[in-house]
Design a protein around this motif. Structure first.
Motif, PDB file in Angstrom:
ATOM      1  N   LEU A   1       0.824  -1.199   0.000  1.00  0.00           N
ATOM      2  CA  LEU A   1       0.000   0.000   0.000  1.00  0.00           C
ATOM      3  C   LEU A   1       0.861   1.253   0.000  1.00  0.00           C
ATOM      4  O   LEU A   1       0.540   2.245  -0.677  1.00  0.00           O
ATOM      5  N   ARG A   2       1.945   1.239   0.740  1.00  0.00           N
ATOM      6  CA  ARG A   2       2.813   2.420   0.768  1.00  0.00           C
ATOM      7  C   ARG A   2       3.455   2.636  -0.609  1.00  0.00           C
ATOM      8  O   ARG A   2       3.565   3.769  -1.090  1.00  0.00           O
ATOM      9  N   CYS A   3       3.855   1.543  -1.268  1.00  0.00           N
ATOM     10  CA  CYS A   3       4.389   1.654  -2.630  1.00  0.00           C
ATOM     11  C   CYS A   3       3.315   2.124  -3.599  1.00  0.00           C
ATOM     12  O   CYS A   3       3.581   2.935  -4.502  1.00  0.00           O
ATOM     13  N   PHE A   4       2.100   1.643  -3.419  1.00  0.00           N
ATOM     14  CA  PHE A   4       0.979   2.053  -4.261  1.00  0.00           C
ATOM     15  C   PHE A   4       0.745   3.559  -4.122  1.00  0.00           C
ATOM     16  O   PHE A   4       0.439   4.247  -5.109  1.00  0.00           O
ATOM     17  N   GLY A   5       0.907   4.059  -2.911  1.00  0.00           N
ATOM     18  CA  GLY A   5       0.777   5.492  -2.704  1.00  0.00           C
ATOM     19  C   GLY A   5       1.786   6.278  -3.521  1.00  0.00           C
ATOM     20  O   GLY A   5       1.457   7.307  -4.126  1.00  0.00           O
ATOM     21  N   GLN A   6       3.036   5.798  -3.574  1.00  0.00           N
ATOM     22  CA  GLN A   6       4.032   6.492  -4.383  1.00  0.00           C
ATOM     23  C   GLN A   6       3.691   6.418  -5.867  1.00  0.00           C
ATOM     24  O   GLN A   6       3.877   7.391  -6.613  1.00  0.00           O
TER      25      GLN A   6
ATOM     26  N   ASP B   1      10.374  12.788  -6.669  1.00  0.00           N
ATOM     27  CA  ASP B   1      11.343  12.236  -5.713  1.00  0.00           C
ATOM     28  C   ASP B   1      11.458  10.724  -5.875  1.00  0.00           C
ATOM     29  O   ASP B   1      10.446  10.030  -5.980  1.00  0.00           O
ATOM     30  N   LEU B   2      12.679  10.211  -5.875  1.00  0.00           N
ATOM     31  CA  LEU B   2      12.870   8.765  -5.932  1.00  0.00           C
ATOM     32  C   LEU B   2      12.444   8.102  -4.625  1.00  0.00           C
ATOM     33  O   LEU B   2      11.959   6.970  -4.631  1.00  0.00           O
ATOM     34  N   GLU B   3      12.623   8.799  -3.509  1.00  0.00           N
ATOM     35  CA  GLU B   3      12.231   8.263  -2.202  1.00  0.00           C
ATOM     36  C   GLU B   3      11.315   9.250  -1.506  1.00  0.00           C
ATOM     37  O   GLU B   3      11.586  10.455  -1.490  1.00  0.00           O
ATOM     38  N   VAL B   4      10.233   8.739  -0.959  1.00  0.00           N
ATOM     39  CA  VAL B   4       9.291   9.562  -0.202  1.00  0.00           C
ATOM     40  C   VAL B   4       8.976   8.845   1.105  1.00  0.00           C
ATOM     41  O   VAL B   4       9.222   7.642   1.251  1.00  0.00           O
ATOM     42  N   ASP B   5       8.426   9.582   2.052  1.00  0.00           N
ATOM     43  CA  ASP B   5       7.956   8.985   3.298  1.00  0.00           C
ATOM     44  C   ASP B   5       6.478   8.667   3.162  1.00  0.00           C
ATOM     45  O   ASP B   5       5.685   9.516   2.731  1.00  0.00           O
ATOM     46  N   ALA B   6       6.102   7.459   3.518  1.00  0.00           N
ATOM     47  CA  ALA B   6       4.721   7.021   3.345  1.00  0.00           C
ATOM     48  C   ALA B   6       4.202   6.379   4.625  1.00  0.00           C
ATOM     49  O   ALA B   6       4.883   5.554   5.239  1.00  0.00           O
ATOM     50  N   THR B   7       2.999   6.777   4.995  1.00  0.00           N
ATOM     51  CA  THR B   7       2.320   6.222   6.162  1.00  0.00           C
ATOM     52  C   THR B   7       0.993   5.638   5.716  1.00  0.00           C
ATOM     53  O   THR B   7       0.264   6.247   4.929  1.00  0.00           O
ATOM     54  N   VAL B   8       0.669   4.454   6.216  1.00  0.00           N
ATOM     55  CA  VAL B   8      -0.623   3.840   5.900  1.00  0.00           C
ATOM     56  C   VAL B   8      -1.318   3.469   7.206  1.00  0.00           C
ATOM     57  O   VAL B   8      -0.695   2.998   8.151  1.00  0.00           O
TER      58      VAL B   8
ATOM     59  N   ILE C   1       0.961   2.226  17.699  1.00  0.00           N
ATOM     60  CA  ILE C   1      -0.198   1.461  18.159  1.00  0.00           C
ATOM     61  C   ILE C   1      -1.350   2.412  18.466  1.00  0.00           C
ATOM     62  O   ILE C   1      -1.179   3.438  19.128  1.00  0.00           O
ATOM     63  N   GLY C   2      -2.506   2.098  17.965  1.00  0.00           N
ATOM     64  CA  GLY C   2      -3.688   2.913  18.198  1.00  0.00           C
ATOM     65  C   GLY C   2      -4.846   2.348  17.403  1.00  0.00           C
ATOM     66  O   GLY C   2      -4.811   1.208  16.943  1.00  0.00           O
ATOM     67  N   GLU C   3      -5.874   3.153  17.229  1.00  0.00           N
ATOM     68  CA  GLU C   3      -7.026   2.762  16.430  1.00  0.00           C
ATOM     69  C   GLU C   3      -7.262   3.853  15.387  1.00  0.00           C
ATOM     70  O   GLU C   3      -7.965   4.827  15.665  1.00  0.00           O
ATOM     71  N   PRO C   4      -6.639   3.751  14.224  1.00  0.00           N
ATOM     72  CA  PRO C   4      -5.972   2.560  13.667  1.00  0.00           C
ATOM     73  C   PRO C   4      -4.491   2.489  14.026  1.00  0.00           C
ATOM     74  O   PRO C   4      -3.894   3.473  14.479  1.00  0.00           O
ATOM     75  N   VAL C   5      -3.899   1.327  13.785  1.00  0.00           N
ATOM     76  CA  VAL C   5      -2.458   1.157  13.831  1.00  0.00           C
ATOM     77  C   VAL C   5      -1.870   1.803  12.581  1.00  0.00           C
ATOM     78  O   VAL C   5      -2.416   1.671  11.478  1.00  0.00           O
ATOM     79  N   ARG C   6      -0.763   2.528  12.743  1.00  0.00           N
ATOM     80  CA  ARG C   6      -0.136   3.204  11.609  1.00  0.00           C
ATOM     81  C   ARG C   6       1.258   2.634  11.346  1.00  0.00           C
ATOM     82  O   ARG C   6       2.013   2.362  12.283  1.00  0.00           O
ATOM     83  N   LEU C   7       1.559   2.490  10.060  1.00  0.00           N
ATOM     84  CA  LEU C   7       2.861   1.997   9.606  1.00  0.00           C
ATOM     85  C   LEU C   7       3.512   3.097   8.786  1.00  0.00           C
ATOM     86  O   LEU C   7       2.920   3.594   7.821  1.00  0.00           O
ATOM     87  N   ALA C   8       4.752   3.472   9.132  1.00  0.00           N
ATOM     88  CA  ALA C   8       5.424   4.575   8.447  1.00  0.00           C
ATOM     89  C   ALA C   8       6.862   4.199   8.109  1.00  0.00           C
ATOM     90  O   ALA C   8       7.509   3.425   8.814  1.00  0.00           O
ATOM     91  N   GLY C   9       7.349   4.778   7.016  1.00  0.00           N
ATOM     92  CA  GLY C   9       8.728   4.562   6.606  1.00  0.00           C
ATOM     93  C   GLY C   9       8.930   5.020   5.170  1.00  0.00           C
ATOM     94  O   GLY C   9       7.992   5.475   4.507  1.00  0.00           O
ATOM     95  N   PRO C  10      10.155   4.887   4.664  1.00  0.00           N
ATOM     96  CA  PRO C  10      10.429   5.314   3.295  1.00  0.00           C
ATOM     97  C   PRO C  10       9.944   4.295   2.270  1.00  0.00           C
ATOM     98  O   PRO C  10       9.879   3.102   2.544  1.00  0.00           O
ATOM     99  N   VAL C  11       9.593   4.795   1.090  1.00  0.00           N
ATOM    100  CA  VAL C  11       9.363   3.945  -0.076  1.00  0.00           C
ATOM    101  C   VAL C  11      10.165   4.526  -1.229  1.00  0.00           C
ATOM    102  O   VAL C  11      10.370   5.739  -1.314  1.00  0.00           O
ATOM    103  N   THR C  12      10.614   3.647  -2.117  1.00  0.00           N
ATOM    104  CA  THR C  12      11.537   4.052  -3.170  1.00  0.00           C
ATOM    105  C   THR C  12      11.038   3.607  -4.535  1.00  0.00           C
ATOM    106  O   THR C  12      10.672   2.439  -4.724  1.00  0.00           O
ATOM    107  N   PHE C  13      11.029   4.552  -5.480  1.00  0.00           N
ATOM    108  CA  PHE C  13      10.767   4.217  -6.875  1.00  0.00           C
ATOM    109  C   PHE C  13      12.041   3.645  -7.473  1.00  0.00           C
ATOM    110  O   PHE C  13      13.122   4.213  -7.320  1.00  0.00           O
ATOM    111  N   VAL C  14      11.922   2.506  -8.155  1.00  0.00           N
ATOM    112  CA  VAL C  14      13.100   1.827  -8.698  1.00  0.00           C
ATOM    113  C   VAL C  14      13.232   2.051 -10.195  1.00  0.00           C
ATOM    114  O   VAL C  14      14.264   2.526 -10.678  1.00  0.00           O
ATOM    115  N   GLU C  15      12.173   1.712 -10.970  1.00  0.00           N
ATOM    116  CA  GLU C  15      12.305   1.785 -12.424  1.00  0.00           C
ATOM    117  C   GLU C  15      10.955   1.593 -13.085  1.00  0.00           C
ATOM    118  O   GLU C  15       9.982   1.178 -12.453  1.00  0.00           O
ATOM    119  N   VAL C  16      10.929   1.886 -14.384  1.00  0.00           N
ATOM    120  CA  VAL C  16       9.759   1.657 -15.220  1.00  0.00           C
ATOM    121  C   VAL C  16      10.019   0.439 -16.092  1.00  0.00           C
ATOM    122  O   VAL C  16      11.131   0.249 -16.604  1.00  0.00           O
TER     123      VAL C  16
END
Length: 306
Positions: A103-108, A142-149, A275-290
């Motif tokens: 999902l985080r990659c899908f966001g990018q 940006d090749l790398e972005v921060d993404a939270t889901v 931890i919470g309602e909802p639980v959140r996951l955060a970190g970098p995601v990177t575009f690699v290639e087409v």
């Protein structure tokens, strides 16, 4: 970043977004990774009927492009909360309900569809596990972005009654299961890296047949950090697992071993779980290639037994 000399792969394309059964032509896929957990992403009018076979072929690291999974982004009809539907097939062709890193990659990939000057993105995506909100910080170029889901609220995991855990002689400190739209087993050990997870992972997963289960080995560094390795259902050993990170943090938090914000250290890098309602996951995601996938006759022929 284009790769002009990439080999062609089979995928049928559609008129508006990408791929749809019955059309021919060329479709663009982008490859992204979240901490080494990599995905091919394409946008489509519909998910093709042979999507499972397409995923197996394109995700094959020897004869295909190579990835842990293939994601189809398809438009959601109507005026509901979500604009896009997220459909993921694992590298073995099996469908997956949800994936934190996927999902985080899908966001990018969504962000990259915007104009070059676009900065940031917030999107609600429909998945088989329900709606998930994705927030990105960064620009479309940006090749790398921060993404939270937002991964939702942890549910009851599969039954572990009768499960005989054999980690090759390594002791188990605690074990529990949970569900973030997909099933997870969380096993607390002294050192996840010491266990031969490539061997024991599929054996443990087979206990949960036919649905299967992600197998997570985790150790506590301190109240704000843990180490994690995951055997992913449908993909095997991966360098990171977003829903696995959430599952591990949730179980450890329930045991009173970690605080509300947890740094999850995986072979591919570090994610943060809140931890919470909802639980959140955060970190970098990177575009690699087409990658350009051409349609028509199948260059690999019909599937066989090898």
């Amino acid at each position: 970043m284009g790769i002009p000399d990439e080999p062609a792969h089979t995928l049928r394309t559609g008129r508006g977004y990408g791929s749809v059964v019955g059309e021919t032509g060329v479709v663009e896929l982008t490859r992204h990774h979240g901490l080494g957990n990599d995905f091919l992403i394409t946008f489509a009018d519909d998910v093709p009927a042979d999507a499972a076979d397409v995923a197996r072929r394109l995700c094959d690291r020897m004869d295909g492009i190579g990835a842990d999974g293939l994601v189809f982004g398809t438009p959601v009809a109507g005026s509901g909360e979500a604009d896009w539907r997220f459909t993921l097939f694992n590298s073995d062709g099996s469908p997956a309900e949800v994936s934190g890193n996927g999902l985080r990659c899908f966001g990018q990939a969504l962000l990259r569809r915007q104009a070059d000057g676009t900065s940031g993105l917030e999107a609600v995506v429909e998945t088989p596990a329900g709606h998930r909100r994705i927030t990105l910080v960064g620009s479309a170029t940006d090749l790398e972005v921060d993404a939270t889901v937002e991964m939702g609220v942890a549910g009851t995991g599969p039954s572990i009654e009768g499960l005989d855990l054999d980690l090759g002689g390594f002791p188990v400190q605690a074990v529990d299961s949970t569900d973030f739209g997909n099933p997870h087993l969380v096993v607390v050990v002294d050192d996840p890296g010491a266990v031969d997870l490539a061997s024991v992972g599929p054996v443990i997963e087979s206990f949960f047949s036919p649905v299967g289960c992600n197998v997570n080995l985790v150790s506590v560094v301190d109240r704000s950090a843990v180490r994690l390795r995951t055997w992913e259902r449908g993909a095997g050993l991966t360098r990171a697992c977003g829903s696995g990170a959430c599952a591990a943090a949730h179980v450890l938090h329930g045991l009173g071993l970690v605080d509300d914000v947890v740094e999850v250290r995986m072979p591919g890098g570090v994610a943060t779980v809140t931890i919470g309602e909802p639980v959140r996951l955060a970190g970098p995601v990177t575009f690699v290639e087409v990658h350009t996938a051409t349609t028509g006759s199948d260059p690999y022929g019909p599937p066989g037994d090898g």
